[in-house]
Design a protein around this motif. Structure first.
Motif, PDB file in Angstrom:
ATOM      1  N   ASP A  44     -10.119  -9.197  -6.439  1.00  0.00           N
ATOM      2  CA  ASP A  44      -9.568  -9.276  -7.847  1.00  0.00           C
ATOM      3  C   ASP A  44      -9.106 -10.552  -8.246  1.00  0.00           C
ATOM      4  O   ASP A  44      -9.266 -10.869  -9.445  1.00  0.00           O
ATOM      5  CB  ASP A  44      -8.330  -8.144  -7.647  1.00  0.00           C
ATOM      6  CG  ASP A  44      -7.876  -7.911  -8.954  1.00  0.00           C
ATOM      7  OD1 ASP A  44      -8.870  -7.707  -9.862  1.00  0.00           O
ATOM      8  OD2 ASP A  44      -6.469  -7.911  -9.262  1.00  0.00           O
ATOM      9  N   LEU A  45      -8.669 -11.528  -7.338  1.00  0.00           N
ATOM     10  CA  LEU A  45      -8.270 -12.686  -7.500  1.00  0.00           C
ATOM     11  C   LEU A  45      -9.530 -13.715  -7.919  1.00  0.00           C
ATOM     12  O   LEU A  45      -9.300 -14.325  -8.824  1.00  0.00           O
ATOM     13  CB  LEU A  45      -7.423 -13.264  -6.383  1.00  0.00           C
ATOM     14  CG  LEU A  45      -6.973 -14.772  -6.535  1.00  0.00           C
ATOM     15  CD1 LEU A  45      -6.193 -15.053  -7.802  1.00  0.00           C
ATOM     16  CD2 LEU A  45      -6.147 -15.299  -5.159  1.00  0.00           C
ATOM     17  N   GLY A  46     -10.543 -13.398  -7.213  1.00  0.00           N
ATOM     18  CA  GLY A  46     -11.843 -14.259  -7.545  1.00  0.00           C
ATOM     19  C   GLY A  46     -12.276 -13.859  -8.757  1.00  0.00           C
ATOM     20  O   GLY A  46     -12.702 -14.784  -9.346  1.00  0.00           O
ATOM     21  N   ASP A  75       0.869 -11.468   5.232  1.00  0.00           N
ATOM     22  CA  ASP A  75       1.122 -10.660   6.300  1.00  0.00           C
ATOM     23  C   ASP A  75       2.033  -9.330   5.717  1.00  0.00           C
ATOM     24  O   ASP A  75       2.339  -8.358   6.394  1.00  0.00           O
ATOM     25  CB  ASP A  75       2.244 -11.506   7.170  1.00  0.00           C
ATOM     26  CG  ASP A  75       3.377 -11.794   6.274  1.00  0.00           C
ATOM     27  OD1 ASP A  75       4.670 -11.519   6.339  1.00  0.00           O
ATOM     28  OD2 ASP A  75       2.967 -12.967   5.315  1.00  0.00           O
ATOM     29  N   THR A  76       2.291  -9.353   4.509  1.00  0.00           N
ATOM     30  CA  THR A  76       2.947  -8.474   3.825  1.00  0.00           C
ATOM     31  C   THR A  76       1.942  -7.051   3.139  1.00  0.00           C
ATOM     32  O   THR A  76       2.424  -6.092   2.729  1.00  0.00           O
ATOM     33  CB  THR A  76       4.091  -8.736   2.485  1.00  0.00           C
ATOM     34  OG1 THR A  76       3.425  -9.172   1.439  1.00  0.00           O
ATOM     35  CG2 THR A  76       4.878  -9.713   3.417  1.00  0.00           C
ATOM     36  N   VAL A  77       0.916  -7.659   3.364  1.00  0.00           N
ATOM     37  CA  VAL A  77      -0.329  -6.662   2.544  1.00  0.00           C
ATOM     38  C   VAL A  77      -1.039  -5.919   3.775  1.00  0.00           C
ATOM     39  O   VAL A  77      -1.456  -6.669   4.502  1.00  0.00           O
ATOM     40  CB  VAL A  77      -1.354  -7.619   1.830  1.00  0.00           C
ATOM     41  CG1 VAL A  77      -2.392  -6.809   1.241  1.00  0.00           C
ATOM     42  CG2 VAL A  77      -0.692  -8.394   0.939  1.00  0.00           C
ATOM     43  N   PRO A  78      -1.055  -4.653   3.526  1.00  0.00           N
ATOM     44  CA  PRO A  78      -1.735  -3.743   4.292  1.00  0.00           C
ATOM     45  C   PRO A  78      -3.344  -4.306   4.781  1.00  0.00           C
ATOM     46  O   PRO A  78      -3.886  -4.686   3.783  1.00  0.00           O
ATOM     47  CB  PRO A  78      -1.867  -2.321   3.686  1.00  0.00           C
ATOM     48  CG  PRO A  78      -0.525  -2.485   2.811  1.00  0.00           C
ATOM     49  CD  PRO A  78      -0.558  -3.792   2.377  1.00  0.00           C
ATOM     50  N   GLN A  79      -3.792  -4.117   5.910  1.00  0.00           N
ATOM     51  CA  GLN A  79      -5.081  -4.625   6.322  1.00  0.00           C
ATOM     52  C   GLN A  79      -6.137  -4.115   5.235  1.00  0.00           C
ATOM     53  O   GLN A  79      -7.126  -4.572   4.632  1.00  0.00           O
ATOM     54  CB  GLN A  79      -5.627  -4.159   7.542  1.00  0.00           C
ATOM     55  CG  GLN A  79      -6.407  -5.021   8.318  1.00  0.00           C
ATOM     56  CD  GLN A  79      -6.473  -6.497   8.339  1.00  0.00           C
ATOM     57  OE1 GLN A  79      -5.248  -7.044   8.639  1.00  0.00           O
ATOM     58  NE2 GLN A  79      -7.487  -7.025   7.971  1.00  0.00           N
ATOM     59  N   GLY A  80      -6.048  -2.777   4.900  1.00  0.00           N
ATOM     60  CA  GLY A  80      -7.121  -2.080   3.966  1.00  0.00           C
ATOM     61  C   GLY A  80      -6.917  -2.574   2.633  1.00  0.00           C
ATOM     62  O   GLY A  80      -7.989  -2.424   1.882  1.00  0.00           O
ATOM     63  N   ARG A  81      -5.902  -3.391   2.047  1.00  0.00           N
ATOM     64  CA  ARG A  81      -5.828  -3.894   0.904  1.00  0.00           C
ATOM     65  C   ARG A  81      -6.370  -5.287   0.685  1.00  0.00           C
ATOM     66  O   ARG A  81      -6.122  -5.961  -0.614  1.00  0.00           O
ATOM     67  CB  ARG A  81      -4.508  -3.821   0.121  1.00  0.00           C
ATOM     68  CG  ARG A  81      -4.315  -1.980  -0.360  1.00  0.00           C
ATOM     69  CD  ARG A  81      -3.103  -1.893  -1.157  1.00  0.00           C
ATOM     70  NE  ARG A  81      -3.217  -2.689  -2.380  1.00  0.00           N
ATOM     71  CZ  ARG A  81      -2.466  -3.099  -3.321  1.00  0.00           C
ATOM     72  NH1 ARG A  81      -1.303  -3.583  -2.781  1.00  0.00           N
ATOM     73  NH2 ARG A  81      -3.174  -3.754  -4.195  1.00  0.00           N
ATOM     74  N   ARG A  82      -6.410  -6.094   1.532  1.00  0.00           N
ATOM     75  CA  ARG A  82      -6.497  -7.218   1.605  1.00  0.00           C
ATOM     76  C   ARG A  82      -7.987  -7.846   0.898  1.00  0.00           C
ATOM     77  O   ARG A  82      -7.977  -8.547  -0.088  1.00  0.00           O
ATOM     78  CB  ARG A  82      -6.693  -7.931   2.749  1.00  0.00           C
ATOM     79  CG  ARG A  82      -5.333  -8.214   3.745  1.00  0.00           C
ATOM     80  CD  ARG A  82      -5.390  -8.764   5.047  1.00  0.00           C
ATOM     81  NE  ARG A  82      -4.080  -9.268   5.528  1.00  0.00           N
ATOM     82  CZ  ARG A  82      -3.919 -10.215   6.573  1.00  0.00           C
ATOM     83  NH1 ARG A  82      -4.938 -10.982   7.016  1.00  0.00           N
ATOM     84  NH2 ARG A  82      -2.798 -10.378   6.824  1.00  0.00           N
ATOM     85  N   GLU A  83      -9.065  -7.129   1.263  1.00  0.00           N
ATOM     86  CA  GLU A  83     -10.218  -7.566   0.723  1.00  0.00           C
ATOM     87  C   GLU A  83     -10.309  -7.199  -0.863  1.00  0.00           C
ATOM     88  O   GLU A  83     -10.556  -8.013  -1.614  1.00  0.00           O
ATOM     89  CB  GLU A  83     -11.354  -6.654   1.321  1.00  0.00           C
ATOM     90  CG  GLU A  83     -12.682  -7.139   1.022  1.00  0.00           C
ATOM     91  CD  GLU A  83     -13.271  -8.421   1.568  1.00  0.00           C
ATOM     92  OE1 GLU A  83     -13.940  -9.134   0.715  1.00  0.00           O
ATOM     93  OE2 GLU A  83     -12.569  -8.753   2.273  1.00  0.00           O
ATOM     94  N   GLU A  84      -9.609  -6.250  -1.151  1.00  0.00           N
ATOM     95  CA  GLU A  84      -9.441  -5.833  -2.583  1.00  0.00           C
ATOM     96  C   GLU A  84      -8.423  -6.658  -3.450  1.00  0.00           C
ATOM     97  O   GLU A  84      -8.975  -7.381  -4.566  1.00  0.00           O
ATOM     98  CB  GLU A  84      -8.680  -4.418  -2.745  1.00  0.00           C
ATOM     99  CG  GLU A  84      -8.317  -4.053  -4.251  1.00  0.00           C
ATOM    100  CD  GLU A  84      -7.672  -2.600  -4.265  1.00  0.00           C
ATOM    101  OE1 GLU A  84      -7.093  -2.399  -5.274  1.00  0.00           O
ATOM    102  OE2 GLU A  84      -7.322  -2.122  -3.077  1.00  0.00           O
TER     103      GLU A  84
END
Length: 524
Positions: free
Chosen positions: A207-209, A194-203
């Motif tokens: 990256d974690l994957g 919820d603290t991450v902007p919607q545009g950065r979630r996929e990134e």
């Protein structure tokens, strides 16, 4: 039937098989089976029907908040009161997990067991034990010791990371890279989304994957969650339901240990041991008959009865022949057995000297009766009397016929007729005596041969047959118990929106999981 009950039955079957085997298998096999039995018993004491799920993560990752959200409790310490987790917290949907929680080291006041808040989940989450572990990045060594002690019992290890520290080298080099091969029992939650902007979630998720792939972990599901908003929590609970529906890791590992030990024991106990007591006795009896001279003695008894004199006796059995018969018996009976069982059979049956003594006693027990027919003397006397009388009457008839004695007819003819009858009667009695003696001689000879064979058969059965039967019966029983201890097919696990790798992949290296098509969940 629960895994606990099934595993206990399989363990006791294997333990009984081990006690029957004794020293008949090599020490390495016995040690391996003994280790499996003792190890599974220890695991059973902790319980294997529980589904153990542990939340692990670093300081500030929010795993305690997720613990509360998942369990629908407000139990785990959160926030400023608890900068790092010093103690394990547990929520158990099963009141039989006390021994497990004691072993993990969960303080009594840190447990919720089937509270009212959990009862609504009974059925879907029946048997679940949810643990909130100490922070892995704590400066306290004891915290990592708790984590390391719990991991072998975990059915699902949930790593909770946050957007700021998900790439922390301490996490990846200290834990994740050491978890290669556990993909089927791992889930990674990227919290605080919820603290991450919607545009950065996929990134962030991509990256974690990528970092997990670099760690050698292939197919590990990654789920975006938020303990504050509840995002992704429903998916996590569906994963928990899936994990609860399949055999626990503890049960699977215990079953695997029993299965490996049972197969090892089966490899030492061949399935087919073609041996029958009647056939074995029939095969070795002629050798003992020859060694004791039974047929010759039977013939001598017959001759003594026919001739009316002589006293035959059995010679001392030939030791080499007895030893050879015993060795032949062991070779045939133990042909399909492993060396340890062959040695046990050689120790179980009578030794050559004891067998020879038993054979000697058996032959001495055979009655050698050389007496003639009961009425032989009477018949002989009657025969001689009739023949003597016939001779006398014949002489008298000759004197009459020659004119020495003057007797009118028909006396000469009568005298000759009487003489003939007496001689024929005497000869008939003599012949009857001979025939009776010969018949008796034949019966006595057959009786000696029959009784002797019966006595020798008993020696073979008592000295060699029964010990062999008992040992082969134990051999069959060991195999039956080992087969009963083998694992049974486990139903495939259910799959939900977040697909976990198959349960069978728990024991596989991650490279196998990737090659076999383990699926990584779609990132949320």
């Amino acid at each position: 039937m629960t895994d606990d009950i099934t595993l206990r039955a399989r363990t006791e079957d294997l333990a009984e098989a081990l006690s029957l085997v004794g020293a008949r298998t090599d020490e390495a096999t016995r040690a391996r089976v003994r280790q499996a039995v003792e190890g599974v018993r220890e695991r059973l004491a902790l319980g294997v029907d529980h589904t153990v799920v542990a939340l692990a993560g670093g300081t500030g990752s929010g795993k305690s908040s997720l613990f509360n959200k998942i369990s629908r409790l407000s139990f785990a310490d959160v926030g400023i009161k608890r900068p790092t987790t010093a103690r394990v917290t547990a929520a158990s949907w099963d009141d039989g997990a006390e021994a497990l929680l004691d072993w993990v080291g969960v303080d009594r006041e840190r447990r919720i067991v089937q509270a009212d808040e959990l009862e609504g989940d009974l059925g879907a989450l029946d048997g679940l034990v949810l643990l909130d572990l100490p922070d892995h990045d704590s400066v306290e060594p004891a915290h990592r010791e708790v984590v390391d002690r719990v991991l072998p019992l975990v059915d699902l290890l949930i790593w909770v990371v946050d957007p700021q520290k998900y790439a922390d080298d301490a996490l990846h080099s200290g834990y994740l890279r050491e978890s290669v091969g556990m993909e089927a029992s791992m889930l990674v939650l990227l919290n605080q989304m919820d603290t991450v902007p919607q545009g950065r979630r996929e990134e962030l998720l991509t990256d974690l994957g990528r970092l997990l792939e670099d760690d050698g972990l292939h197919g590990v599901p990654v789920v975006a969650v938020s303990a504050r908003t509840g995002e992704g929590v429903a998916q996590v609970r569906e994963v928990l339901e899936e994990v609860c529906s399949r055999r626990s890791v503890a049960a699977g590992r215990a079953a695997g240990e029993l299965d490996a030990a049972a197969r090892l024991l089966l490899s030492q106990t061949p399935a087919e041991v073609p041996w029958q007591l009647d056939q074995a006795v029939a095969r070795e009896l002629p050798g003992l008959v020859e060694a004791t001279g039974l047929d010759a003695v039977a013939g001598q008894v017959g001759a003594a009865v026919r001739n009316g004199y002589g006293m035959p006796e059995f010679p001392v059995p030939d030791r080499d022949a007895i030893t050879l018969a015993r060795a032949r018996w062991l070779t045939w009976a133990g042909a399909s057995l492993r060396p340890g069982w062959q040695r046990a059979m050689a120790e179980a049956v009578q030794g050559a000297d004891a067998l020879r003594a038993a054979v000697t006693d058996a032959t001495r027990s055979v009655r050698l009766d050389v007496r003639g027919p009961r009425h032989a003397r009477t018949l002989r006397r009657v025969a001689w009397s009739l023949l003597g009388a016939g001779v006398v009457v014949g002489v008298l008839a000759g004197l009459v016929t020659g004119g020495v004695l003057d007797l009118d007819a028909p006396w000469p003819a009568v005298l000759w007729a009487v003489a003939a009858v007496l001689v024929v009667g005497g000869a008939g009695c003599a012949l009857a005596g001979v025939l009776a003696r010969r018949s008796l001689a034949r019966r006595r000879a057959e009786g000696v041969a029959r009784d002797g064979r019966s006595a020798l058969e008993k020696v073979l059965v008592d000295g060699l047959g029964r010990p062999t039967q008992e040992l082969l019966a134990e051999h069959r029983r060991v195999r039956e118990l080992a087969e009963a201890a083998l694992d049974r097919p486990v139903p495939p696990p259910l799959t939900g929106p977040v697909t976990l790798p198959p349960a069978e992949a728990v024991a596989r290296p991650s490279t196998d999981a990737a090659r076999d098509g383990a699926v990584t969940a779609p990132v949320a």
